[in-house]
Design a protein around this motif. Structure first.
Motif, PDB file in Angstrom:
ATOM      1  N   ASP A  43       3.348  -2.955   2.430  1.00 37.44           N
ATOM      2  CA  ASP A  43       4.762  -2.656   2.278  1.00 37.44           C
ATOM      3  C   ASP A  43       4.925  -1.544   1.245  1.00 37.44           C
ATOM      4  O   ASP A  43       4.655  -1.754   0.053  1.00 37.44           O
TER       5      ASP A  43
ATOM      6  N   ASP B  61       7.427  -0.246  -0.246  1.00 35.53           N
ATOM      7  CA  ASP B  61       8.375  -0.461  -1.336  1.00 35.53           C
ATOM      8  C   ASP B  61       7.825  -1.385  -2.415  1.00 35.53           C
ATOM      9  O   ASP B  61       8.413  -1.486  -3.503  1.00 35.53           O
ATOM     10  N   ARG B  62       6.720  -2.050  -2.144  1.00 38.10           N
ATOM     11  CA  ARG B  62       6.067  -2.891  -3.153  1.00 38.10           C
ATOM     12  C   ARG B  62       4.916  -2.150  -3.844  1.00 38.10           C
ATOM     13  O   ARG B  62       4.201  -2.746  -4.652  1.00 38.10           O
TER      14      ARG B  62
ATOM     15  N   ALA C  60       5.032   0.823  -5.704  1.00 44.32           N
ATOM     16  CA  ALA C  60       5.522   1.889  -6.583  1.00 44.32           C
ATOM     17  C   ALA C  60       4.499   2.265  -7.655  1.00 44.32           C
ATOM     18  O   ALA C  60       4.492   3.401  -8.149  1.00 44.32           O
TER      19      ALA C  60
ATOM     20  N   LYS D 106       4.945   6.718  -1.082  1.00 41.48           N
ATOM     21  CA  LYS D 106       6.165   7.466  -1.387  1.00 41.48           C
ATOM     22  C   LYS D 106       6.764   8.055  -0.117  1.00 41.48           C
ATOM     23  O   LYS D 106       7.983   8.025   0.091  1.00 41.48           O
TER      24      LYS D 106
ATOM     25  N   SER E 237       8.271   5.291   2.068  1.00 43.84           N
ATOM     26  CA  SER E 237       9.542   4.851   1.488  1.00 43.84           C
ATOM     27  C   SER E 237      10.622   5.902   1.716  1.00 43.84           C
ATOM     28  O   SER E 237      11.805   5.563   1.905  1.00 43.84           O
TER      29      SER E 237
ATOM     30  N   ARG F 189      12.029   5.274   5.014  1.00 51.07           N
ATOM     31  CA  ARG F 189      12.912   4.101   4.956  1.00 51.07           C
ATOM     32  C   ARG F 189      14.296   4.465   4.414  1.00 51.07           C
ATOM     33  O   ARG F 189      15.316   4.053   4.971  1.00 51.07           O
ATOM     34  N   ARG F 190      14.314   5.211   3.318  1.00 46.38           N
ATOM     35  CA  ARG F 190      15.603   5.563   2.720  1.00 46.38           C
ATOM     36  C   ARG F 190      16.422   6.440   3.673  1.00 46.38           C
ATOM     37  O   ARG F 190      17.656   6.296   3.739  1.00 46.38           O
TER      38      ARG F 190
END
Length: 311
Positions: free
Chosen positions: A119, A121-122, A124, A135, A138, A141-142
């Motif tokens: 994942d 987002d986990r 970082a 990065k 993510s 995703r954003r």
């Protein structure tokens, strides 16, 4: 589960072909986006023809031709991206193009971006150079969330074909060793090992499930939450003898990056998070977040069942 028209982007890749077959098996009209120009890979052509014979619809398109992507998306309800990770920067740019098109068209019921591993987002605090991969994922995703596109993220964890094949040592080969194995640290940190076919089935189910709308789910079936040492012990039981074991510290493992190609450096760093830090299993999940609990009707492949194929 109602039937939806599903477009698989990257449908001839390692995970993509499995998702095509999972989608067909679950009864969805399934479309495979492919580049018809300059196809000179006979195996890929044969795979496309096999998928067509199995019921898939082949759709010609290219990320260099926006109109072709619009045509491909126009007549489907669900889009699953499985664009290859070996060219990750290209894959990220391609997915951002796809997000832009999905936002503009506005009719897609669900989009699943190409992830299916850890994942992002986990991660970082991931180490370089592997941190850039997370990065970038993510970032996709954003973009999806900012565009208001209905979505689901799926974390499939360790692909069995790569990780079980080498008992965790993906750089050493895809067939389990019969003489010796290197354990990361003491080998007792828990990871999650899943058959790619099972991941694909969970992905397609999640793509049509109202419970997973705009959420992340994790493929963490209880029987497959095992340490590297436990996996080795299962293999030793199957072959009838013990392997010689050597342990390598995190510090010494990181030193093996020196002089390696970027892709291999990324894999080496990922192993730090997987087998020394336990990033796949060191957090709690609710029943609504774990795939095998969401879909108990799926008989997932255990590590022992998977390893039996090599005996």
């Amino acid at each position: 589960m109602s039937s939806s028209r599903v477009l698989i982007v990257g449908g001839t890749g390692h995970m993509g072909r499995r998702m095509v077959r999972a989608s067909l098996a679950l009864g969805h009209p399934t479309y495979v986006l492919f580049r018809d120009e300059n196809i000179n890979d006979m195996e890929k052509v044969e795979l496309l023809l096999d998928l067509k014979q199995e019921g898939a619809h082949l759709v010609s398109g290219s990320f260099d031709d926006r109109d072709s992507l619009v045509r491909a998306v126009r007549d489907v309800d669900v889009v699953i991206s499985a664009v290859a990770g070996n060219h990750i920067q290209d894959a990220i740019l391609e997915q951002l193009k796809l997000v832009d098109i999905l936002k503009e068209m506005g009719h897609i019921k669900r989009f699943l971006p190409s992830e299916f591993g850890m994942d992002p987002d986990r991660m970082a605090d991931a180490l370089p150079p592997g941190n850039q991969l997370f990065k970038d994922k993510s970032r996709v995703r954003r973009a999806i969330e900012e565009a208001g596109i209905p979505h689901t993220y799926v974390s499939g964890n360790c692909y069995a074909g790569y990780f079980l094949g080498g008992l965790g040592e993906i750089a050493k080969g895809l067939i389990p060793p019969r003489k010796h194995v290197t354990l990361f640290g003491d080998g007792n940190v828990k990871a999650v090992w899943n058959d790619e076919k099972d991941i694909a089935t969970y992905v397609v189910k999640a793509a049509h499930d109202p419970r997973t709308l705009n959420k992340a789910i994790f493929v963490r079936p209880p029987a497959n939450v095992l340490s590297q040492r436990e996996v080795v012990q299962i293999w030793e039981k199957l072959i009838g003898h013990e392997l010689h074991k050597a342990c390598i510290s995190a510090e010494d493992w990181l030193k093996t990056m020196e002089g390696k190609p970027l892709g291999l450096q990324v894999a080496i760093v990922h192993n730090i998070h997987l087998f020394y830090e336990g990033c796949l299993a060191n957090f709690e999940l609710s029943s609504a977040e774990e795939a095998s609990k969401l879909y108990p009707e799926v008989k997932y492949t255990t590590v022992e069942e998977y390893l039996k194929r090599y005996v």
